[in-house]
Design a protein around this motif. Structure first.
Motif, short mmCIF file in Angstrom:
data_model
loop_
_atom_site.label_atom_id
_atom_site.label_comp_id
_atom_site.label_asym_id
_atom_site.label_seq_id
_atom_site.Cartn_x
_atom_site.Cartn_y
_atom_site.Cartn_z
N LEU A 143 -53.48 83.57 -45.02
CA LEU A 143 -53.31 83.09 -43.63
C LEU A 143 -53.63 84.50 -42.82
CD1 LEU A 143 -50.58 80.62 -43.56
CD2 LEU A 143 -53.08 80.23 -43.84
N GLY A 144 -53.72 85.68 -43.36
CA GLY A 144 -54.14 86.99 -42.99
C GLY A 144 -52.86 87.52 -41.85
N VAL A 145 -51.57 87.10 -42.12
CA VAL A 145 -50.56 87.75 -41.54
C VAL A 145 -50.00 88.86 -42.34
CG1 VAL A 145 -48.09 87.17 -40.91
CG2 VAL A 145 -49.92 85.43 -40.57
N ARG A 146 -50.42 89.91 -41.70
CA ARG A 146 -50.26 91.19 -42.59
C ARG A 146 -49.17 92.47 -41.81
NH1 ARG A 146 -56.14 90.43 -44.60
NH2 ARG A 146 -55.69 88.88 -46.32
N PRO A 147 -48.21 92.03 -41.63
CA PRO A 147 -47.53 93.45 -40.72
C PRO A 147 -47.36 94.56 -41.72
CG PRO A 147 -45.91 91.39 -41.52
CD PRO A 147 -47.22 90.92 -41.65
N LYS A 148 -47.20 95.57 -41.27
CA LYS A 148 -46.81 96.96 -42.08
C LYS A 148 -45.88 96.49 -43.18
CE LYS A 148 -45.79 101.69 -41.78
NZ LYS A 148 -45.22 102.74 -40.93
#
Length: 197
Positions: A143-148
Motif C-alpha cells: 500500500l506504499g505506507v512507508r514511514p522511516k
C-alpha cells in the motif's frame, strides 16, 4: 487507497481490500485459524450482507451485537468462529470510532516512524505483536505506507524478497510460496518441541 490486491483471490473481495482501509484491517483481523483467502474475503461478504459496497466503522460499532453475529454466522460463515470474530470486529470498529473518528487510514496516514505505526497497530483490539508486524509489512509492501524504519519495525515480515505472510501475496504463485513457508515453519516448531530437530 486504490491498489490491486490479491489476498482473497476473488476479484470483488480483492477490489474492496484495495480501496478500503477498514476492509484491509478487518481482513487482517480475521486472518487466524482459517485459510487466508477465506479471511480476506470476509470484509466483502460482510459488506454485501449489510447491503453496502464498503464497510463503515460507525455502522458496525453501533450494530446490535446479536444481529451482527448472526450476519457473520449465516452460511457460508465469514469465519470458523463467527460469533467471537463478530465481537472482535465490533470492538475494533468501536476503537476506531473513539480514537480515529472511524477512519482506519488515520492509523497510518501521519505516522512518522515504523515504530510509532507498529505501536498504533498493537493498540488495536485483536492485534497482537505478530499480526501488527504483518499488517505493517502489508502496508509498506503493497500500500506504499512507508514511514522511516518501517521494514525494521515489521521485523522478518518487512524483508524484501521473502514469502512469509499476507504481506507477500500478490497472486496464486506467491500464495503457494507463503503456504509452503508456513508449513515448513510449523514442522520445524513441532520438531523442536519433540526434540527431533
Amino acid at each position: 487507497m486504490d491498489i490491486t490486491m490479491r489476498l482473497a483471490q476473488q476479484p470483488e473481495a480483492d477490489e474492496l481490500l484495495g480501496r478500503s482501509p477498514l476492509a484491509a484491517l478487518v481482513g487482517m483481523l480475521l486472518d487466524q485459524q482459517v485459510p487466508m483467502e477465506w479471511a480476506f474475503s470476509g470484509p466483502w461478504t460482510i459488506a454485501q450482507r449489510m447491503d453496502s459496497d464498503d464497510l463503515d466503522a460507525h455502522v458496525i460499532a453501533a450494530s446490535d451485537p446479536e444481529e451482527f453475529a448472526a450476519l457473520l454466522s449465516r452460511k457460508p460463515a465469514v469465519h470458523r468462529y463467527p460469533g467471537s470474530m463478530a465481537k472482535r470486529i465490533q470492538q475494533l470498529c468501536a476503537y476506531l470510532v473513539e480514537h480515529y473518528g472511524g477512519d482506519a487510514a488515520a492509523i497510518w496516514s501521519d505516522a512518522k516512524t515504523g515504530d510509532e505505526l507498529l505501536g498504533r497497530l498493537k493498540d488495536l483490539p485483536g492485534f497482537g505483536e505478530q499480526k501488527a508486524r504483518i499488517f505493517l509489512a502489508l502496508l509498506g509492501k503493497q500500500l506504499g505506507v512507508r514511514p522511516k524504519g518501517w521494514r525494521e519495525a515489521a521485523g522478518g515480515y518487512g524483508q524484501a524478497g521473502v514469502y512469509r505472510s499476507a504481506a507477500d501475496i500478490t497472486g496464486p504463485e506467491s500464495l503457494a510460496k507463503v503456504r509452503a513457508y508456513k508449513q515448513e515453519a510449523k514442522a520445524a516448531a513441532k520438531a523442536a518441541k519433540t526434540g527431533k530437530g
